[in-house]
Structures are given as structure tokens and as C-alpha cells.
Design a protein around this motif. Structure first.
Motif, PDB file in Angstrom:
ATOM      1  N   MET A   1      47.542 -38.308 -60.178  1.00  0.00           N
ATOM      2  CA  MET A   1      47.449 -37.226 -59.327  1.00  0.00           C
ATOM      3  C   MET A   1      46.434 -37.572 -58.141  1.00  0.00           C
ATOM      4  SD  MET A   1      46.777 -33.961 -61.762  1.00  0.00           S
ATOM      5  CE  MET A   1      46.868 -34.466 -63.344  1.00  0.00           C
ATOM      6  N   LYS A   2      46.831 -36.890 -57.214  1.00  0.00           N
ATOM      7  CA  LYS A   2      46.127 -37.295 -56.002  1.00  0.00           C
ATOM      8  C   LYS A   2      45.172 -35.853 -55.490  1.00  0.00           C
ATOM      9  CE  LYS A   2      47.092 -38.932 -51.143  1.00  0.00           C
ATOM     10  NZ  LYS A   2      47.917 -39.169 -50.177  1.00  0.00           N
ATOM     11  N   ILE A   3      44.075 -36.315 -55.261  1.00  0.00           N
ATOM     12  CA  ILE A   3      43.277 -35.051 -55.034  1.00  0.00           C
ATOM     13  C   ILE A   3      42.484 -35.181 -53.767  1.00  0.00           C
ATOM     14  CG2 ILE A   3      42.685 -34.424 -57.328  1.00  0.00           C
ATOM     15  CD1 ILE A   3      40.110 -35.912 -57.495  1.00  0.00           C
ATOM     16  N   ASP A   4      43.169 -35.569 -52.756  1.00  0.00           N
ATOM     17  CA  ASP A   4      42.375 -35.509 -51.689  1.00  0.00           C
ATOM     18  C   ASP A   4      42.077 -34.085 -50.845  1.00  0.00           C
ATOM     19  OD1 ASP A   4      45.114 -35.729 -51.571  1.00  0.00           O
ATOM     20  OD2 ASP A   4      45.300 -36.132 -49.376  1.00  0.00           O
ATOM     21  N   ASN A   5      42.723 -33.050 -51.666  1.00  0.00           N
ATOM     22  CA  ASN A   5      42.233 -31.606 -51.138  1.00  0.00           C
ATOM     23  C   ASN A   5      41.266 -31.022 -51.947  1.00  0.00           C
ATOM     24  OD1 ASN A   5      44.277 -31.660 -52.973  1.00  0.00           O
ATOM     25  ND2 ASN A   5      45.599 -30.215 -51.730  1.00  0.00           N
ATOM     26  N   LEU A   6      40.606 -31.675 -52.773  1.00  0.00           N
ATOM     27  CA  LEU A   6      39.509 -31.136 -53.609  1.00  0.00           C
ATOM     28  C   LEU A   6      38.622 -30.268 -52.758  1.00  0.00           C
ATOM     29  CD1 LEU A   6      38.455 -30.950 -56.771  1.00  0.00           C
ATOM     30  CD2 LEU A   6      36.896 -32.878 -55.825  1.00  0.00           C
ATOM     31  N   VAL A   7      38.312 -29.187 -53.217  1.00  0.00           N
ATOM     32  CA  VAL A   7      37.041 -28.105 -52.594  1.00  0.00           C
ATOM     33  C   VAL A   7      36.305 -27.744 -53.934  1.00  0.00           C
ATOM     34  CG1 VAL A   7      36.767 -25.995 -51.744  1.00  0.00           C
ATOM     35  CG2 VAL A   7      38.784 -27.417 -50.836  1.00  0.00           C
ATOM     36  N   VAL A   8      35.017 -28.003 -53.649  1.00  0.00           N
ATOM     37  CA  VAL A   8      33.902 -27.697 -54.613  1.00  0.00           C
ATOM     38  C   VAL A   8      33.149 -26.459 -53.894  1.00  0.00           C
ATOM     39  CG1 VAL A   8      31.677 -28.406 -55.738  1.00  0.00           C
ATOM     40  CG2 VAL A   8      33.628 -29.753 -55.565  1.00  0.00           C
ATOM     41  N   ARG A   9      33.123 -25.141 -54.473  1.00  0.00           N
ATOM     42  CA  ARG A   9      32.540 -23.939 -53.826  1.00  0.00           C
ATOM     43  C   ARG A   9      31.928 -23.128 -55.117  1.00  0.00           C
ATOM     44  NH1 ARG A   9      35.851 -20.095 -55.376  1.00  0.00           N
ATOM     45  NH2 ARG A   9      38.044 -20.542 -55.297  1.00  0.00           N
ATOM     46  N   ARG A  10      31.128 -22.317 -54.721  1.00  0.00           N
ATOM     47  CA  ARG A  10      30.710 -21.239 -55.565  1.00  0.00           C
ATOM     48  C   ARG A  10      31.665 -20.413 -56.024  1.00  0.00           C
ATOM     49  NH1 ARG A  10      24.863 -19.901 -55.690  1.00  0.00           N
ATOM     50  NH2 ARG A  10      25.522 -18.604 -57.170  1.00  0.00           N
ATOM     51  N   ALA A  11      31.433 -19.885 -57.216  1.00  0.00           N
ATOM     52  CA  ALA A  11      32.673 -18.947 -57.780  1.00  0.00           C
ATOM     53  C   ALA A  11      32.381 -17.777 -57.343  1.00  0.00           C
ATOM     54  CB  ALA A  11      32.684 -19.329 -59.386  1.00  0.00           C
ATOM     55  N   VAL A  12      33.549 -17.166 -57.143  1.00  0.00           N
ATOM     56  CA  VAL A  12      33.607 -15.449 -56.837  1.00  0.00           C
ATOM     57  C   VAL A  12      34.246 -14.729 -58.086  1.00  0.00           C
ATOM     58  CG1 VAL A  12      33.648 -16.034 -54.392  1.00  0.00           C
ATOM     59  CG2 VAL A  12      35.712 -15.629 -55.634  1.00  0.00           C
ATOM     60  N   ASP A  13      34.007 -13.465 -58.040  1.00  0.00           N
ATOM     61  CA  ASP A  13      34.262 -12.933 -59.502  1.00  0.00           C
ATOM     62  C   ASP A  13      36.005 -13.169 -59.384  1.00  0.00           C
ATOM     63  OD1 ASP A  13      31.681 -11.919 -59.472  1.00  0.00           O
ATOM     64  OD2 ASP A  13      32.374  -9.851 -58.675  1.00  0.00           O
ATOM     65  N   SER A  14      36.675 -13.302 -58.446  1.00  0.00           N
ATOM     66  CA  SER A  14      38.012 -13.242 -58.778  1.00  0.00           C
ATOM     67  C   SER A  14      38.461 -14.631 -59.623  1.00  0.00           C
ATOM     68  CB  SER A  14      38.814 -13.266 -57.621  1.00  0.00           C
ATOM     69  OG  SER A  14      38.750 -14.335 -56.658  1.00  0.00           O
ATOM     70  N   ASP A  15      37.585 -15.475 -59.562  1.00  0.00           N
ATOM     71  CA  ASP A  15      37.753 -17.003 -60.362  1.00  0.00           C
ATOM     72  C   ASP A  15      37.404 -16.748 -61.983  1.00  0.00           C
ATOM     73  OD1 ASP A  15      38.221 -18.560 -57.816  1.00  0.00           O
ATOM     74  OD2 ASP A  15      36.027 -18.576 -57.470  1.00  0.00           O
ATOM     75  N   ALA A  16      37.059 -15.646 -62.299  1.00  0.00           N
ATOM     76  CA  ALA A  16      36.418 -15.723 -63.800  1.00  0.00           C
ATOM     77  C   ALA A  16      37.741 -15.910 -64.526  1.00  0.00           C
ATOM     78  CB  ALA A  16      35.800 -14.598 -63.817  1.00  0.00           C
ATOM     79  N   PRO A  17      38.913 -15.347 -64.466  1.00  0.00           N
ATOM     80  CA  PRO A  17      39.795 -15.762 -65.368  1.00  0.00           C
ATOM     81  C   PRO A  17      40.297 -17.189 -65.583  1.00  0.00           C
ATOM     82  CG  PRO A  17      40.406 -13.722 -64.166  1.00  0.00           C
ATOM     83  CD  PRO A  17      39.196 -14.396 -63.401  1.00  0.00           C
ATOM     84  N   ALA A  18      40.475 -17.797 -64.162  1.00  0.00           N
ATOM     85  CA  ALA A  18      40.800 -19.246 -64.187  1.00  0.00           C
ATOM     86  C   ALA A  18      39.585 -19.981 -64.751  1.00  0.00           C
ATOM     87  CB  ALA A  18      41.133 -19.548 -62.688  1.00  0.00           C
ATOM     88  N   VAL A  19      38.443 -19.742 -64.574  1.00  0.00           N
ATOM     89  CA  VAL A  19      37.207 -20.595 -65.182  1.00  0.00           C
ATOM     90  C   VAL A  19      37.199 -20.496 -66.529  1.00  0.00           C
ATOM     91  CG1 VAL A  19      34.865 -20.639 -65.152  1.00  0.00           C
ATOM     92  CG2 VAL A  19      35.950 -20.320 -63.013  1.00  0.00           C
ATOM     93  N   ALA A  20      37.464 -19.308 -67.242  1.00  0.00           N
ATOM     94  CA  ALA A  20      37.683 -19.045 -68.368  1.00  0.00           C
ATOM     95  C   ALA A  20      38.795 -20.150 -69.157  1.00  0.00           C
ATOM     96  CB  ALA A  20      37.747 -17.641 -68.874  1.00  0.00           C
ATOM     97  N   GLU A  21      39.774 -19.784 -68.421  1.00  0.00           N
ATOM     98  CA  GLU A  21      40.986 -20.786 -69.029  1.00  0.00           C
ATOM     99  C   GLU A  21      40.901 -22.157 -69.173  1.00  0.00           C
ATOM    100  OE1 GLU A  21      43.403 -19.174 -70.880  1.00  0.00           O
ATOM    101  OE2 GLU A  21      42.271 -17.437 -70.263  1.00  0.00           O
ATOM    102  N   VAL A  22      40.081 -22.619 -68.027  1.00  0.00           N
ATOM    103  CA  VAL A  22      39.769 -24.105 -67.763  1.00  0.00           C
ATOM    104  C   VAL A  22      38.694 -24.536 -69.065  1.00  0.00           C
ATOM    105  CG1 VAL A  22      38.550 -25.761 -66.412  1.00  0.00           C
ATOM    106  CG2 VAL A  22      40.119 -24.298 -65.365  1.00  0.00           C
TER     107      VAL A  22
END
Length: 152
Positions: free
Chosen positions: A1-22
Motif C-alpha cells: 500500500m502506498k501512503i504518500d497522502n497520509l494526513v495526521v490531524r486532530r479528530a473531529v466529532d464526525s470522525d467518532a464512528p470511523a475511530v471506533a471501527e478502527v
């Protein structure tokens, strides 16, 4: 897998479902024999109502999809989970380096003694085992180890 477009950022409320699934996928893959103290729905609710809105939660994304999460609580690295298909690509390294920058006085964390890959990962990043327990103090009742990192 190529990850040249990785972004690290603070989570926002709308990220919560995806964060929980990870978190759920990663925990299941890394710790299949460790009893989970909470149901999937309880985990999802905890991320939605507690973690993302009230803790210093960071996400790593690729093409806007959450592939990793990290939660800092002062000098505690409280959660660090990488979605299983994304392990081994340096994402965890980037998150730990961010944690070290954010807590320059030092960090501590807990992991289960049985989680040998996590232990090797943290030791490679300069964390040292400081305390071992029989698991009596955690919800899973699984023997764990506290690691600490101090800047040189």
C-alpha cells in the motif's frame, strides 16, 4: 500500500464512528484471546460521547479514511490503534513521534503483557517497562505492563 497522502490531524466529532471501527478491528486482530470488557455498541458510544469530544484524539487518514487513532491524556499515551491492513507502514511511528513532541516531559502507557508486537514497537521507540501487574486493576483482568519514555 502506498501512503504518500497520509494526513495526521486532530479528530473531529464526525470522525467518532470511523475511530471506533478502527479500534474494534485493531483490538480484535491484535488481541483475539483477550476478553473485551465492553460490547461493540458500548465502545462506539464511548468514542462518540467521551473520547473524541473530550480527549486529545488524533487520527491518521488516507484519502479521508481513518486508518489509525491516538489518544493522549496529559503524559499518558492512552490509545494507539492502527487498522490492521495499514500496520507496518510507519503510521504508528509518526503518531508516537507526535505524542513525544506533545509531551516533551515524557510519556507513559499501558499495554497487555501478551501483546508482544506492541511491546516490541514501544521498546523500539525508547519506552522502558516500569511496572508489571496481574491485571487486577484493568477491566479485562489481563496482566499488563506500564511503559515509560523520558526524553534524553
Amino acid at each position: 500500500m502506498k501512503i504518500d497522502n497520509l494526513v495526521v490531524r486532530r479528530a473531529v466529532d464526525s470522525d467518532a464512528p470511523a475511530v471506533a471501527e478502527v479500534w474494534l478491528r485493531s483490538y480484535t486482530a491484535a488481541l483475539p484471546d483477550v476478553r473485551r470488557a465492553h460490547t461493540d455498541e458500548e465502545v462506539r458510544s464511548w468514542f462518540r460521547h467521551v473520547v473524541v469530544p473530550h480527549r486529545e484524539t488524533w487520527v491518521a487518514t488516507v484519502e479521508d479514511a481513518v486508518v489509525a487513532l491516538m489518544v493522549l491524556d496529559g503524559e499518558d499515551l492512552d490509545q494507539l490503534y492502527i487498522d490492521p491492513p495499514w500496520r507496518g507502514h510507519g503510521i504508528g511511528d509518526r503518531l508516537v513521534e507526535l505524542a513525544k513532541r506533545r509531551s516533551a516531559a515524557g510519556l507513559s502507557l499501558w499495554t497487555f503483557q501478551i501483546n508482544a508486537p506492541a511491546r516490541r514497537f514501544y521498546e523500539r521507540h525508547g519506552f522502558v517497562a516500569a511496572e508489571y501487574t496481574d491485571g487486577e486493576g484493568n477491566e479485562e483482568r489481563e496482566p499488563d505492563v506500564r511503559y515509560v519514555w523520558s526524553p534524553a
